[in-house]
Design a protein around this motif. Structure first.
Motif, mmCIF file in Angstrom:
data_model
loop_
_atom_site.group_PDB
_atom_site.id
_atom_site.type_symbol
_atom_site.label_atom_id
_atom_site.label_comp_id
_atom_site.label_asym_id
_atom_site.label_seq_id
_atom_site.Cartn_x
_atom_site.Cartn_y
_atom_site.Cartn_z
ATOM 1 N N ALA A 1 -82.671 61.315 10.734
ATOM 2 C CA ALA A 1 -81.418 60.597 10.881
ATOM 3 C C ALA A 1 -79.830 61.486 11.334
ATOM 4 N N LYS A 2 -78.803 61.142 11.688
ATOM 5 C CA LYS A 2 -76.948 61.159 12.290
ATOM 6 C C LYS A 2 -75.963 60.790 10.820
ATOM 7 N N LEU A 3 -75.591 62.030 10.994
ATOM 8 C CA LEU A 3 -74.383 61.788 10.080
ATOM 9 C C LEU A 3 -73.187 61.184 10.321
ATOM 10 N N VAL B 1 -71.209 68.380 4.435
ATOM 11 C CA VAL B 1 -71.557 68.917 6.008
ATOM 12 C C VAL B 1 -72.514 69.787 6.262
ATOM 13 N N PHE C 1 -72.080 64.021 -1.417
ATOM 14 C CA PHE C 1 -71.101 62.867 -0.649
ATOM 15 C C PHE C 1 -71.129 61.654 -1.537
ATOM 16 N N ASN D 1 -72.868 56.175 5.194
ATOM 17 C CA ASN D 1 -74.087 56.543 6.182
ATOM 18 C C ASN D 1 -74.601 57.610 5.778
ATOM 19 N N ARG D 2 -73.268 58.615 5.967
ATOM 20 C CA ARG D 2 -73.871 60.258 5.535
ATOM 21 C C ARG D 2 -74.367 60.475 4.037
ATOM 22 N N SER E 1 -77.795 59.504 5.794
ATOM 23 C CA SER E 1 -78.494 60.259 5.910
ATOM 24 C C SER E 1 -78.802 61.386 5.079
ATOM 25 N N TYR F 1 -77.618 53.060 3.813
ATOM 26 C CA TYR F 1 -77.600 52.597 4.784
ATOM 27 C C TYR F 1 -76.738 51.101 5.167
#
Lengths: 127, 653
Positions: free
Chosen positions: A125-127, B514, B529, B544-545, B548, B563
């Protein structure tokens, strides 16, 4: 290629799936992967019955997967059990943890082994 | 770091405290070494065959050694080596080690070269000892000549390590012990293995290399070693890794007479003791090349993974920047890839010069209204090409980069962001775009680059918080594992301080998220997050973060939930759609995954922009999982205008 499979190994399907995927890459994609990974991985997998099979994932020159020792020399040889390989690919285990707990042994460029995760994993999955 | 615990708790029997290892060798027990070196004359004076006189005829030996040397010094920067105290030797040894069969060569150079004949591992040991009294296997002889306590150290060093008998033992030495440790390990390994295992040697070599590099930043557990380490490191760097030494060595090696060896060793040793030149710089490159070579050399099985990892962390291991492969990726000192300039879209309808509207503003408006990402990106490109760069000359670039990333075009996004970040820094307002760029790097697995960028962001954002010099320097030398630890610590400290004041800076949380994500610590990333989302619940990027982090953390169902939130807030968020597809793949819902990818592709297609290669690529995987390789063959960017064929096959998008 059916000859890449090895009976008695759970990870065999995984490897042949990987091989199929690689063969479908366009040249551009292959080059991109090779550029990013830049290594030849030799996997020595041992199953419950103490049999060992060797697979090579060449992500440096040709972008292919095949059974047998690396030609030319592998950049890193990874020794692990069948189960571990399956877990790695499933994402249940990550390369680093496997190494730390001794489930994964390496010979050669150890850091390259950490890239194995990305190579094996289906999609991230992409951050 | 928790790794410590892991290391200590590893299966290897090596003591957890590397210091003890170091101390051990001060005890001097060279017996093993002696055995190694040559069967017959186990007593010190090795070089005199069959001669076990306790005191070597130094003058003679030295003279011989000198001769020997003189005769051979082609290629070997013997002089420089000598001039450089220990480290040089060490470097040489390393060099030697790097090459299989070089060990001999190495031995020669290093005084103990002679011993090296046995195997390179000796050299390794030598390296360690070098500091004190270089001499690997030839411990005996060296002892004779050197009769220094160091010597003793070397021997004793070997002994304890002997037991470990693994190249990794070197790693086990720990940070400070690195210098010494690695050296010792080498010796030990050599000795311990009882066989000239080049593998060991190479490993040890690598170890040394590793230890040498991060010497400065390694967390020295053993304070006292630090100074020495630095020195050695410098010497090492200076020492030239001469690729030709092997050839030369060969000449030396075949010396049947141990006397020869001894002479050389003596001479070397003497030189070392006497000279004091600064190491030549040009050798560093060679050294690094050697290092790389070593890294790729085969190694023996690691018995102590934990320790090895530790060493690898602190070493520059893993920074194999562009050393192999046909087209290696160019990476700068901080690990940031050199990507080249941004490639603008060729047929950009917004490039119409007659129009005078502000494309930048239009693009922003479009993004606000959830418009098409491709359109917005094209507008931004045109704006940039027309010179409308926005605030500080960077705004448009950064917006373009972020838009491209949202549209799942990472490569383009990275390039645009690199431009934007550079311009922002140049205009005196560093900071914008850095977080996004760090995220791009993480996605593309440029871990070190990500850490470097995060550090830069941190310093730009919190200029009042002091960052240790060491940490800054570490960005250019150490491996990703080490830099990760440092940066995390830095961020956590600030976060805790803020928490103490009852504040929470969500950007810091995001940055921490991150960081954790880059290191694979998905649970912690999720927490970060989630915390940030409490403050900004409408931030689709954050959703989204979070998604993921959940997805990579093996919680695909929850990921889908996150999502969905993101997509509700921004339905055109291509990346989120892509991620949904990936989550489906991970659950095994291949068909749904393919459908999602196709819908993302059709979205991109309908707005006239180029389609994302990543989408095609992953679509292909999904199709293969479905056992439809016929469709997989069709899934290429060229087919973008012909997505109907997929619909006909029953894929509903």
């Amino acid at each position: 290629m059916s000859d890449i499979k090895a009976p008695g190994f759970k990870s065999s399907d995984l490897i042949s799936g990987l091989e199929a995927a690689f063969s479908k890459y366009t040249d551009a994609e292959k080059q991109a992967q090779i550029k990013k990974t830049n290594g030849i991985f030799e996997l020595q997998v041992t199953n419950g019955a103490k049999e060992t099979v060797i697979w090579t994932i060449d992500m440096k020159k040709t972008g292919t997967v095949y059974k047998g020792k690396a030609q030319p020399k592998a950049d890193v040889t990874i020794i692990l059990a069948d189960e571990t390989l399956v877990d790695l690919a499933d994402g249940k285990l990550n390369g680093q943890k496997a190494f730390m707990t001794g489930k994964l042994k390496t010979k050669g460029n150890m850091m390259l082994a950490t890239k194995l995760d990305t190579v094996l994993k289906g999609a991230k999955a992409k951050l | 770091m928790s790794f410590q615990g892991l290391i200590s708790g590893s299966e290897c029997a090596a003591p957890a405290n590397p210091l003890s290892q170091v101390l051990k060798h001060t005890e001097g027990d060279r017996s093993l070494q002696q055995d190694r070196i040559s069967g017959p004359s186990t007593s010190r004076l090795h070089y005199l065959p069959g001669n076990s006189s306790s005191v070597p005829a130094n003058e003679q030996d030295i003279a011989l050694a000198r001769q020997f040397f003189e005769g051979n010094s082609s290629g070997h920067a013997m002089a420089p080596v000598f001039s450089v105290p220990h480290p040089a030797e060490l470097a040489r040894i390393n060099e030697m080690v790097a090459r299989p069969g070089i060990s001999e060569h190495w031995g020669l150079e290093q005084q103990h070269q002679m011993r090296g004949l046995d195997d390179s591992t000796k050299a390794a040991a030598w390296a360690t000892e070098f500091r004190n009294a270089p001499q690997a296997s030839v411990a005996h002889t060296v002892q004779q000549n050197i009769a220094g306590p160091e010597f003793q150290q070397q021997r004793s060093y070997m002994s304890p390590l002997y037991g470990n008998s693994m190249p990794m033992g070197v790693y086990g030495m720990g940070a400070t012990g690195m210098q010494y440790g690695t050296n010792s390990n080498f010796s030990t390994v050599v000795q311990g293995k009882g066989k000239a295992k080049e593998v060991d040697f190479e490993t040890a070599f690598a170890q040394v290399m590793d230890s040498l590099e991060p010497v400065q930043s390694s967390t020295s557990r053993i304070e006292e070693v630090d100074d020495g380490v630095q020195e050695i490191e410098e010497s090492l760097r200076a020492a030239a890794i001469d690729g030709d030494t092997e050839g030369d060595f060969q000449k030396y090696v075949p010396l049947s007479s141990s006397a020869h060896r001894l002479h050389v060793a003596d001479r070397v040793w003497e030189e070392l003791q006497n000279s004091d030149h600064p190491p030549p710089k040009e050798d560093i490159a060679k050294w690094e090349a050697e290092f790389s070579q070593l890294m790729s050399a085969q190694r023996d099985e690691l018995e102590d993974y934990g320790k090895n990892m530790q060493n690898a962390w602190e070493g520059g291991v893993g920074n194999y920047d562009g050393n192999i492969g046909d087209k290696p990726m160019q990476i700068d000192a901080e690990g940031i890839p050199v990507l080249g300039d941004y490639v603008f879209e060729q047929n950009n309808k917004f490039l119409d010069p007659s129009s005078s509207r502000s494309l930048l503003n239009e693009a922003k408006a479009l993004l606000e209204q959830n418009g098409s990402l491709s359109e917005a990106a094209l507008m931004l490109e045109a704006a940039i090409q027309r010179g409308e760069l926005g605030e500080g000359g960077y705004e448009a670039w950064i917006l373009l980069g972020e838009t491209r990333n949202m549209d799942e075009r990472e490569e383009a996004g990275m390039r645009a962001l690199l431009q934007g970040v550079k311009r922002a820094e140049e205009s005196g307002t560093p900071g914008p775009g850095m977080l996004s760029l760090a995220i791009s790097f993480t996605n593309e697995s440029y871990d070190r680059a990500s850490h470097s960028m995060l550090l830069r962001w941190f310093r730009a954002r919190y200029p009042d918080v002091s960052v240790p010099e060491e940490t800054v320097r570490a960005m250019t030398t150490n491996s990703a594992w080490d830099t990760h630890g440092r940066i995390t610590e830095l961020f956590l400290d600030l976060a805790r301080a803020q928490h103490g004041q009852n504040k929470m800076d969500e950007d810091l949380q995001i940055a921490l998220g991150v960081l954790f994500y880059t290191n694979g610590e998905y649970e912690r990333a999720q927490d970060c997050f989630a915390a940030a989302l409490n403050v900004r619940p409408k931030d689709y990027l954050l959703w989204n973060r979070l998604g993921s982090s959940l997805s990579n953390g093996n919680k695909p169902e929850e990921a889908l939930g996150a999502y969905r939130e993101a997509l509700q807030l921004r339905p055109t968020y291509t990346r989120a759609i892509y991620n949904v597809g990936v989550a489906c793949l991970n659950i095994g819902a291949d068909k749904e995954a393919a459908e999602h990818f196709l819908s993302a592709l059709s979205l991109q297609e309908s707005t006239g922009g180029d389609t994302s290669d990543q989408l095609w690529f992953t679509l292909r995987r999904a199709l293969l999982s479905m056992q439809r390789s016929d469709l997989a063959d069709l899934a290429k960017p060229e087919a973008k205008s012909n997505l109907e064929i997929f619909r006909k096959e029953g894929l509903d998008f």
